[in-house]
Design a protein around this motif. Structure first.
Motif, mmCIF file in Angstrom:
data_model
loop_
_atom_site.group_PDB
_atom_site.id
_atom_site.type_symbol
_atom_site.label_atom_id
_atom_site.label_comp_id
_atom_site.label_asym_id
_atom_site.label_seq_id
_atom_site.Cartn_x
_atom_site.Cartn_y
_atom_site.Cartn_z
ATOM 1 N N UNK A 1 2.276 0.481 -0.584
ATOM 2 C CA UNK A 1 2.844 1.757 -0.999
ATOM 3 C C UNK A 1 4.053 2.060 -0.119
ATOM 4 N N UNK A 2 5.188 2.280 -0.726
ATOM 5 C CA UNK A 2 6.405 2.624 -0.003
ATOM 6 C C UNK A 2 6.404 4.117 0.299
ATOM 7 N N UNK A 3 6.631 4.455 1.569
ATOM 8 C CA UNK A 3 6.710 5.849 1.992
ATOM 9 C C UNK A 3 8.113 6.100 2.519
ATOM 10 N N UNK A 4 8.734 7.172 2.036
ATOM 11 C CA UNK A 4 10.083 7.544 2.441
ATOM 12 C C UNK A 4 10.003 8.907 3.122
ATOM 13 N N UNK B 1 5.624 7.665 12.592
ATOM 14 C CA UNK B 1 5.678 6.248 12.237
ATOM 15 C C UNK B 1 4.702 5.439 13.084
ATOM 16 N N UNK B 2 4.517 5.834 14.340
ATOM 17 C CA UNK B 2 3.602 5.123 15.226
ATOM 18 C C UNK B 2 2.162 5.121 14.742
ATOM 19 N N UNK C 1 2.018 0.501 7.744
ATOM 20 C CA UNK C 1 3.157 -0.126 7.083
ATOM 21 C C UNK C 1 4.445 0.558 7.514
ATOM 22 N N UNK C 2 5.515 -0.209 7.532
ATOM 23 C CA UNK C 2 6.808 0.338 7.915
ATOM 24 C C UNK C 2 7.344 1.251 6.808
ATOM 25 N N UNK D 1 -2.292 13.272 5.018
ATOM 26 C CA UNK D 1 -3.078 12.206 4.428
ATOM 27 C C UNK D 1 -2.388 10.856 4.464
ATOM 28 N N UNK D 2 -1.696 10.583 5.564
ATOM 29 C CA UNK D 2 -0.922 9.345 5.673
ATOM 30 C C UNK D 2 -1.652 8.235 6.431
ATOM 31 N N UNK D 3 -2.874 8.459 6.834
ATOM 32 C CA UNK D 3 -3.622 7.423 7.577
ATOM 33 C C UNK D 3 -4.148 6.360 6.645
#
Length: 187
Positions: free
Chosen positions: A1-4, A20-21, A25-26, A185-187
Protein backbone atom coordinates in the motif's frame (compact mmCIF):
# COMPACT_ATOMS: atom_id res chain seq x y z
CA UNK A 1 0.00 0.00 0.00
CA UNK A 2 1.46 3.35 -1.05
CA UNK A 3 1.17 6.06 1.60
CA UNK A 4 1.68 9.72 0.70
CA UNK A 5 2.27 12.28 3.47
CA UNK A 6 1.38 15.96 3.07
CA UNK A 7 2.44 18.36 5.79
CA UNK A 8 1.16 21.69 6.94
CA UNK A 9 2.23 25.00 5.45
CA UNK A 10 5.86 25.82 6.06
CA UNK A 11 6.85 22.30 7.10
CA UNK A 12 9.59 20.48 5.23
CA UNK A 13 9.35 16.84 4.16
CA UNK A 14 11.62 15.78 7.02
CA UNK A 15 8.95 16.91 9.50
CA UNK A 16 7.45 13.43 8.95
CA UNK A 17 10.66 11.68 10.11
CA UNK A 18 9.21 10.61 13.47
CA UNK A 19 6.13 9.13 11.81
CA UNK A 20 8.14 7.41 9.06
CA UNK A 21 10.29 5.69 11.70
CA UNK A 22 7.22 3.68 12.77
CA UNK A 23 6.31 2.39 9.32
CA UNK A 24 7.34 -0.89 7.74
CA UNK A 25 7.17 0.43 4.17
CA UNK A 26 8.77 3.55 2.77
CA UNK A 27 6.18 6.29 2.23
CA UNK A 28 6.12 9.02 -0.37
CA UNK A 29 6.62 12.59 0.82
CA UNK A 30 6.35 15.01 -2.10
CA UNK A 31 7.61 18.56 -2.07
CA UNK A 32 4.81 20.34 -3.89
CA UNK A 33 5.48 23.33 -6.08
CA UNK A 34 3.02 26.16 -6.21
CA UNK A 35 1.78 28.81 -3.88
CA UNK A 36 -1.96 28.37 -4.31
CA UNK A 37 -4.19 25.56 -3.09
CA UNK A 38 -5.11 24.60 -6.62
CA UNK A 39 -1.46 24.61 -7.75
CA UNK A 40 -0.56 22.33 -4.84
CA UNK A 41 -3.39 19.92 -5.70
CA UNK A 42 -2.32 19.91 -9.37
CA UNK A 43 1.29 19.28 -8.32
CA UNK A 44 0.20 16.37 -6.13
CA UNK A 45 -1.75 14.83 -9.00
CA UNK A 46 1.32 15.19 -11.24
CA UNK A 47 3.46 13.56 -8.52
CA UNK A 48 1.05 10.62 -8.17
CA UNK A 49 1.03 10.13 -11.94
CA UNK A 50 4.82 10.39 -12.20
CA UNK A 51 5.27 7.73 -9.51
CA UNK A 52 2.39 5.62 -10.91
CA UNK A 53 0.51 5.72 -7.60
CA UNK A 54 -2.98 4.82 -8.73
CA UNK A 55 -4.83 4.42 -5.40
CA UNK A 56 -2.59 5.69 -2.63
CA UNK A 57 -3.51 6.41 0.95
CA UNK A 58 -3.25 10.18 1.41
CA UNK A 59 -2.33 11.43 4.89
CA UNK A 60 -2.46 15.18 5.33
CA UNK A 61 -2.14 17.66 8.17
CA UNK A 62 -3.45 21.23 8.08
CA UNK A 63 -2.94 22.63 4.59
CA UNK A 64 -1.72 19.18 3.56
CA UNK A 65 -5.10 17.77 4.61
CA UNK A 66 -6.83 20.35 2.43
CA UNK A 67 -4.62 19.35 -0.51
CA UNK A 68 -5.32 15.65 0.07
CA UNK A 69 -9.05 16.34 0.20
CA UNK A 70 -8.94 18.24 -3.11
CA UNK A 71 -7.11 15.39 -4.85
CA UNK A 72 -9.38 12.71 -3.34
CA UNK A 73 -12.34 14.59 -4.82
CA UNK A 74 -10.73 14.37 -8.27
CA UNK A 75 -9.45 10.79 -8.38
CA UNK A 76 -9.76 7.48 -6.54
CA UNK A 77 -7.64 6.99 -3.44
CA UNK A 78 -7.50 3.97 -1.15
CA UNK A 79 -7.94 5.90 2.07
CA UNK A 80 -7.83 9.45 3.36
CA UNK A 81 -6.48 10.50 6.77
CA UNK A 82 -7.06 14.18 7.50
CA UNK A 83 -5.47 15.73 10.58
CA UNK A 84 -6.69 19.17 11.66
CA UNK A 85 -8.43 19.81 8.32
CA UNK A 86 -10.58 22.76 7.36
CA UNK A 87 -13.00 23.43 4.53
CA UNK A 88 -12.42 27.17 4.68
CA UNK A 89 -9.78 29.36 6.28
CA UNK A 90 -10.58 32.01 8.84
CA UNK A 91 -10.64 35.29 6.91
CA UNK A 92 -9.43 37.28 9.93
CA UNK A 93 -6.42 34.99 10.29
CA UNK A 94 -5.65 35.34 6.58
CA UNK A 95 -5.87 39.14 6.87
CA UNK A 96 -3.45 39.07 9.81
CA UNK A 97 -1.04 36.94 7.80
CA UNK A 98 -1.21 39.42 4.93
CA UNK A 99 -0.38 42.26 7.32
CA UNK A 100 2.49 40.28 8.86
CA UNK A 101 3.88 39.46 5.41
CA UNK A 102 5.29 42.95 5.02
CA UNK A 103 7.74 42.16 7.86
CA UNK A 104 9.00 38.89 6.34
CA UNK A 105 12.41 39.29 4.65
CA UNK A 106 12.44 38.35 0.97
CA UNK A 107 15.22 35.75 1.47
CA UNK A 108 12.96 33.71 3.76
CA UNK A 109 10.31 33.41 1.08
CA UNK A 110 12.91 32.64 -1.59
CA UNK A 111 14.07 29.66 0.48
CA UNK A 112 10.64 28.07 -0.16
CA UNK A 113 10.46 29.20 -3.78
CA UNK A 114 8.15 32.18 -3.36
CA UNK A 115 8.24 35.93 -3.41
CA UNK A 116 6.05 38.43 -1.60
CA UNK A 117 3.69 39.03 -4.51
CA UNK A 118 3.16 35.30 -5.05
CA UNK A 119 2.62 34.78 -1.35
CA UNK A 120 0.19 37.71 -1.16
CA UNK A 121 -1.75 36.26 -4.12
CA UNK A 122 -1.82 32.85 -2.39
CA UNK A 123 -3.18 34.49 0.76
CA UNK A 124 -5.85 36.28 -1.32
CA UNK A 125 -6.88 32.90 -2.74
CA UNK A 126 -6.78 31.29 0.72
CA UNK A 127 -9.33 33.79 1.97
CA UNK A 128 -11.71 32.65 -0.79
CA UNK A 129 -11.23 28.88 -0.62
CA UNK A 130 -14.22 26.72 0.23
CA UNK A 131 -13.81 22.96 -0.11
CA UNK A 132 -17.36 21.92 0.81
CA UNK A 133 -18.21 20.89 -2.76
CA UNK A 134 -14.98 18.88 -3.08
CA UNK A 135 -15.59 17.23 0.29
CA UNK A 136 -18.99 15.98 -0.90
CA UNK A 137 -17.28 14.27 -3.87
CA UNK A 138 -14.86 12.20 -1.76
CA UNK A 139 -15.69 8.50 -1.98
CA UNK A 140 -12.71 7.01 -0.14
CA UNK A 141 -12.89 5.77 3.44
CA UNK A 142 -11.92 8.84 5.45
CA UNK A 143 -10.64 9.32 8.97
CA UNK A 144 -10.72 12.87 10.34
CA UNK A 145 -8.53 13.60 13.35
CA UNK A 146 -9.09 16.84 15.22
CA UNK A 147 -10.61 18.61 18.15
CA UNK A 148 -12.32 21.66 16.74
CA UNK A 149 -15.45 22.66 14.87
CA UNK A 150 -13.58 22.84 11.56
CA UNK A 151 -12.51 19.18 11.74
CA UNK A 152 -16.00 18.12 12.84
CA UNK A 153 -17.47 19.94 9.85
CA UNK A 154 -15.11 18.13 7.47
CA UNK A 155 -16.22 14.78 8.91
CA UNK A 156 -19.88 15.75 8.56
CA UNK A 157 -19.57 16.82 4.93
CA UNK A 158 -17.56 13.80 3.68
CA UNK A 159 -20.00 10.93 3.25
CA UNK A 160 -19.26 8.13 5.72
CA UNK A 161 -16.22 9.80 7.27
CA UNK A 162 -15.15 8.73 10.74
CA UNK A 163 -14.37 11.54 13.18
CA UNK A 164 -11.94 10.89 15.99
CA UNK A 165 -11.52 13.52 18.69
CA UNK A 166 -7.81 14.12 19.20
CA UNK A 167 -6.89 16.82 21.66
CA UNK A 168 -3.63 17.98 20.12
CA UNK A 169 -2.41 21.32 18.93
CA UNK A 170 -0.16 22.54 16.18
CA UNK A 171 1.85 20.10 14.12
CA UNK A 172 1.27 17.19 16.50
CA UNK A 173 2.50 14.64 13.96
CA UNK A 174 5.94 16.22 14.56
CA UNK A 175 5.77 16.53 18.35
CA UNK A 176 3.99 13.21 19.06
CA UNK A 177 4.61 10.85 16.13
CA UNK A 178 3.83 7.69 18.18
CA UNK A 179 0.37 8.98 18.91
CA UNK A 180 -0.16 10.18 15.35
CA UNK A 181 0.69 6.76 13.91
CA UNK A 182 -1.63 5.05 16.39
CA UNK A 183 -4.56 7.45 15.89
CA UNK A 184 -4.19 7.37 12.09
CA UNK A 185 -4.09 3.57 12.01
CA UNK A 186 -0.77 3.48 10.18
CA UNK A 187 0.82 0.58 12.10
Amino acid sequence: MAVVFLGSAGQLADSWAGVVGHLTEKPYIPVLEGNSFHQRADALEDYLDKHELRRPTLVGHGIGAMTALQVAARRPVERLVLSNPQLTLDKNAVDKQKKALKWVPKFMLKSVGADKEQFRAALDEAGQIDLRREAMLVEAPTLVLGADDAAREVAQVIHGAEYREVAASGDWYVTDPDRFVAEAGLR
